[in-house]
Every structure is written in structure tokens, then in C-alpha cells.
Write an enzyme that holds these catalytic residues in place. Sequence first.
Site, PDB file in Angstrom:
ATOM      1  N   GLY A  73       0.737  -1.181  -0.025  1.00  0.00           N
ATOM      2  CA  GLY A  73       0.043  -0.127  -0.055  1.00  0.00           C
ATOM      3  C   GLY A  73       0.793   1.155   0.080  1.00  0.00           C
ATOM      4  O   GLY A  73       0.500   2.193  -0.744  1.00  0.00           O
ATOM      5  N   ASN A 152      -8.560   3.743   7.991  1.00  0.00           N
ATOM      6  CA  ASN A 152      -8.194   2.718   8.887  1.00  0.00           C
ATOM      7  C   ASN A 152      -8.146   2.797  10.402  1.00  0.00           C
ATOM      8  O   ASN A 152      -8.028   1.746  10.867  1.00  0.00           O
ATOM      9  CB  ASN A 152      -6.499   2.430   8.316  1.00  0.00           C
ATOM     10  CG  ASN A 152      -5.747   3.744   8.654  1.00  0.00           C
ATOM     11  OD1 ASN A 152      -6.303   4.996   7.827  1.00  0.00           O
ATOM     12  ND2 ASN A 152      -4.784   3.796   9.274  1.00  0.00           N
ATOM     13  N   GLN A 180      -7.840  -0.519   2.902  1.00  0.00           N
ATOM     14  CA  GLN A 180      -8.624  -1.244   4.059  1.00  0.00           C
ATOM     15  C   GLN A 180      -9.637  -1.665   3.528  1.00  0.00           C
ATOM     16  O   GLN A 180     -10.544  -2.416   4.176  1.00  0.00           O
ATOM     17  CB  GLN A 180      -9.047  -0.223   5.054  1.00  0.00           C
ATOM     18  CG  GLN A 180      -7.580   0.332   6.015  1.00  0.00           C
ATOM     19  CD  GLN A 180      -7.304  -0.911   7.066  1.00  0.00           C
ATOM     20  OE1 GLN A 180      -7.943  -1.920   7.106  1.00  0.00           O
ATOM     21  NE2 GLN A 180      -6.017  -0.707   7.221  1.00  0.00           N
ATOM     22  N   SER A 200      -3.406  -3.609  -0.783  1.00  0.00           N
ATOM     23  CA  SER A 200      -2.206  -4.369  -0.076  1.00  0.00           C
ATOM     24  C   SER A 200      -2.596  -5.735   0.353  1.00  0.00           C
ATOM     25  O   SER A 200      -3.587  -5.682   0.963  1.00  0.00           O
ATOM     26  CB  SER A 200      -1.704  -3.382   1.047  1.00  0.00           C
ATOM     27  OG  SER A 200      -0.845  -4.107   1.772  1.00  0.00           O
ATOM     28  N   HIS A 202      -1.568  -7.895   2.441  1.00  0.00           N
ATOM     29  CA  HIS A 202      -1.409  -8.403   3.806  1.00  0.00           C
ATOM     30  C   HIS A 202      -2.962  -7.773   4.720  1.00  0.00           C
ATOM     31  O   HIS A 202      -2.988  -8.250   5.815  1.00  0.00           O
ATOM     32  CB  HIS A 202      -0.411  -7.982   4.539  1.00  0.00           C
ATOM     33  CG  HIS A 202       0.088  -6.584   5.043  1.00  0.00           C
ATOM     34  ND1 HIS A 202      -0.409  -6.023   6.338  1.00  0.00           N
ATOM     35  CD2 HIS A 202       0.159  -5.600   4.344  1.00  0.00           C
ATOM     36  CE1 HIS A 202       0.015  -4.855   6.480  1.00  0.00           C
ATOM     37  NE2 HIS A 202       0.226  -4.427   5.189  1.00  0.00           N
ATOM     38  N   THR A 238      12.622  -7.331 -10.342  1.00  0.00           N
ATOM     39  CA  THR A 238      12.058  -8.901 -10.606  1.00  0.00           C
ATOM     40  C   THR A 238      10.985  -9.226  -9.532  1.00  0.00           C
ATOM     41  O   THR A 238      11.124  -8.714  -8.556  1.00  0.00           O
ATOM     42  CB  THR A 238      13.398  -9.752 -10.190  1.00  0.00           C
ATOM     43  OG1 THR A 238      14.425  -9.494 -10.946  1.00  0.00           O
ATOM     44  CG2 THR A 238      12.879 -11.238 -10.437  1.00  0.00           C
ATOM     45  N   CYS A 326       0.060   2.183  13.062  1.00  0.00           N
ATOM     46  CA  CYS A 326       1.295   3.039  12.412  1.00  0.00           C
ATOM     47  C   CYS A 326       1.602   4.061  13.475  1.00  0.00           C
ATOM     48  O   CYS A 326       2.843   4.712  13.622  1.00  0.00           O
ATOM     49  CB  CYS A 326       0.868   3.819  11.168  1.00  0.00           C
ATOM     50  SG  CYS A 326       0.450   2.508  10.042  1.00  0.00           S
TER      51      CYS A 326
HETATM   52  N1  PLP Z   1      -3.165   2.951   3.378  1.00  0.00           N
HETATM   53  C1  PLP Z   1      -3.814   2.638   4.308  1.00  0.00           C
HETATM   54  C2  PLP Z   1      -5.377   3.085   4.473  1.00  0.00           C
HETATM   55  C3  PLP Z   1      -3.404   1.654   5.221  1.00  0.00           C
HETATM   56  O1  PLP Z   1      -4.158   1.181   6.373  1.00  0.00           O
HETATM   57  C4  PLP Z   1      -2.101   1.180   5.273  1.00  0.00           C
HETATM   58  C5  PLP Z   1      -1.648   0.084   6.406  1.00  0.00           C
HETATM   59  O2  PLP Z   1      -2.013   0.086   7.463  1.00  0.00           O
HETATM   60  C6  PLP Z   1      -1.322   1.564   4.275  1.00  0.00           C
HETATM   61  C7  PLP Z   1      -1.928   2.491   3.226  1.00  0.00           C
HETATM   62  C8  PLP Z   1       0.019   1.014   4.085  1.00  0.00           C
HETATM   63  O3  PLP Z   1      -0.031  -0.237   3.511  1.00  0.00           O
HETATM   64  P1  PLP Z   1       1.237  -1.220   3.734  1.00  0.00           P
HETATM   65  O4  PLP Z   1       1.237  -1.473   4.817  1.00  0.00           O
HETATM   66  O5  PLP Z   1       0.697  -2.119   2.376  1.00  0.00           O
HETATM   67  O6  PLP Z   1       2.479  -0.387   3.155  1.00  0.00           O
END
Ligand code: PLP
Length: 384
Positions: A73, A152, A180, A200, A202, A238, A326
Site C-alpha cells: 500500500g 483505517n 482497508q 495491499s 496483507h 524482478t 502506524c
Molecule cells: N493505506 C492505508 C489506509 C493503510 O491502512 C495502510 C496500512 O496500514 C497503508 C496504506 C500502507 O499499506 P502497507 O502496509 O501495505 O504499506
Amino acid sequence: MQNKMIYADNAATTHLDQEALEAMLPFLKNQYGNPSSVYAFGKQAKRTIEESRESIAQCIGARPEEIIFTSGGTESDNWALNGGLPKDGGRFVTSVIEHPAILQTADSLVTRRGTIVDYCQVNENGVVRLDEIDALLNKGQVDLCSVMLANNEIGSIQPIEQIAAFCHQYGVLCHTDAVQGVGHIPINVRDLSVDMLSASAHKFNGPRGIGFLYVKNGVMLSPLIYGGGQEKGRRSGTENTASIVGMAVALKNNVEKLEVHQKILVKLEQQLKEKIKYLISDVRFNGDVENKLPGLISVSFKNIRAESLLHLLDLRGICVSAGSACHAGSDKLSHVVEAIQIPLEYQKGTIRISLCADNSEEDIYRIAEQIAWAIKKIKRIKRI
Ligand code: PLP
């Protein structure tokens, strides 16, 4: 005392889908060919990547060539802004509740290129004010707009279709950070009508360190990463075959089970909120009540510090987070909590509980009971 871990931080990351893991294993073991190689061993990897691209595109209503693989992300967001804004700065419109992957990139563009950034405020439910964003986009000379699909920290879903309609009206490129949302709520890029969308793996039971950027056919985006010319020269490096395969399988599985999962999550969320309200006084829930990510609960407790609460919950094996992951370890108040103007005495006591469909009713009761226990303990210590 029971000490089974209860994971309720699925907005931070999710467990890896079993089928995704199994699909990945051959590419981590014997099928290690470089997808760019000309011999059959490499071509097999390339074919698998293209099948994954097709499957991912189908899940969000895109065309395969509109999906470009990234490291996740953060990279997708960085790319959309760096590539979508002109080299001599340009003008950018975004919201105050975006993820740092957008906000920090915007800051760096101000410093590096002299980009002008306008921030749209949100209402008390954490939803961008449409009249305000309309006015900002209508200022003229706006190059790019980026508003997240779902927040998020509080889960509020944003009116992206309307924002995209304004963007088209004023000739502004429209990006949404859907990290999200993808795999959790129905998403069709044609219905949303966005030009770019970040995702993203994960966050939807795929592996960490892989994601994609949807770039609508015809949108010119200069690369963020240069090198060997992979991804038709748009994103060099790659390809991570195993992770791409895992991401595709995880997304397909999540999209197939989406409705069933949503129903389970809505029920679990309701039960948890009721139990919390029953056990604890002076509590408030944040975010939009109707239009929100199912299972994501932002809750604030009066005159409590979230860090103390999280620490005690951790001792009892419960994984939740303060605001967003974060911000973990930082004493700074979350920018989202600030933006929705939670009353002062509740602000520092805000935690995020993000459930998944595998959580049980027993988990829900234990989470609520342990929060009640921790709050009592914190209040007792404060009185000493
Ligand atoms: N954007 C949002 C809304 C997110 O919640 C997150 C991760 O918490 C990201 C971007 C960043 O994604 P990544 O962890 O894959 O770098």
C-alpha cells in the site's frame, strides 16, 4: 487464568490464507525461475503471474493490464502521488484523515517540488465534506485528488463515487487508497470511476510486502522505480512470483466469502459494542454508524490512556491497537481522532478493535470483560 491469544487487530494485518500459502510454496521452492527469462522455466513463472493479474483484475472489475504489482500500500500510494502530479509541483487535493503513506508523501512533494496541497475536512463521523471537496476541486489547476475508500482508524467509508464525479467534471485525476477496503467490501473500479486505486495483500489475508496499483487504461503515470523494465516498464524489479500468486488466491477467496464474512462481522461488532456499553460507563464509539467497514470498532474511554489499556490487554493475550498501528509507540494524538473532534477527555483513550470472521462469540465476551477489568485497574491505580 486463560491466556489464549485473541487477535483483534486485523486492520493492522491479517493471517495468511491457507490456500494462498499452499499456492505460494512451489514458487518459494522449486519453481524459482525468473519471469523475465526466455527459457520455459522462467516462462512458467511469467504465465502464473499473468494468471494472477487476471484473477485480481476480475475481483475489482478491472482489466488485467490495469493492475501493476508493487511492494504494498505504501508504495502504491507514493507512486500514485509522485507519478500523478507534474514534476514542477502542481496542485493536490486530499483529506485530513488519510494514511501517512499519503500525508507524508504530500509533505515531501511540497518540499521537493513545491506542490500546493489543499486538505478537505471531515464531519464528526469522519466522512469528507462533499461541498468542501467540490469547492477545493473547483479552484482550477488541480492535477490530482486522493481520498481513501475506508479509513483505517475509524472505518468510515468515503463517498468516492461522488468525489470521482467531481474530479471528472473538473478534469482532475482521481486516486483512492483502498487498502482497508479491498477484500472487505464490494469494490468495482468502473462503478467507483476512479483513475487509480491502491491495495495491499496483507490486509486481505495475503502475504506482507506485496500489493498493486490499479491504473485505468489511458492514464499516464511516470514510474516511481526505474530499472530492468518489468511490468511493461512501469514498475521495475524482478517480480515476487510467490507473493503475487498468494495475493491473487487470498483476494479471490476473500471476495467469494465477502457477503458471508460481512454478516458474521456485523453481528460480532454489534455484540461487542453492546457488551462494552453494558460493562463500562463513559464510553463512546467513533466513525460512521451506517457506512463503515464491518468489524472495525473505534472506541474511546473517558480519562483513560490508550497505552495503559493496551499494555494490560496485552498481558491478557488480547491484541488491539491505539488508533492505528502506524502510531504505535508514539505519544502523539492520532490525526484522525483530532479531525473528528472527539471530546478532550475521551481523545487519549481511543483504541481500535478490528475483528475477522474467525473471531468467536467467546472472543467477543473475553475482549469486553478484559477491557472492563483493565479500566477498573487503571482507575484504581490513578486513585492511589
Ligand atoms: N493505506 C492505508 C489506509 C493503510 O491502512 C495502510 C496500512 O496500514 C497503508 C496504506 C500502507 O499499506 P502497507 O502496509 O501495505 O504499506
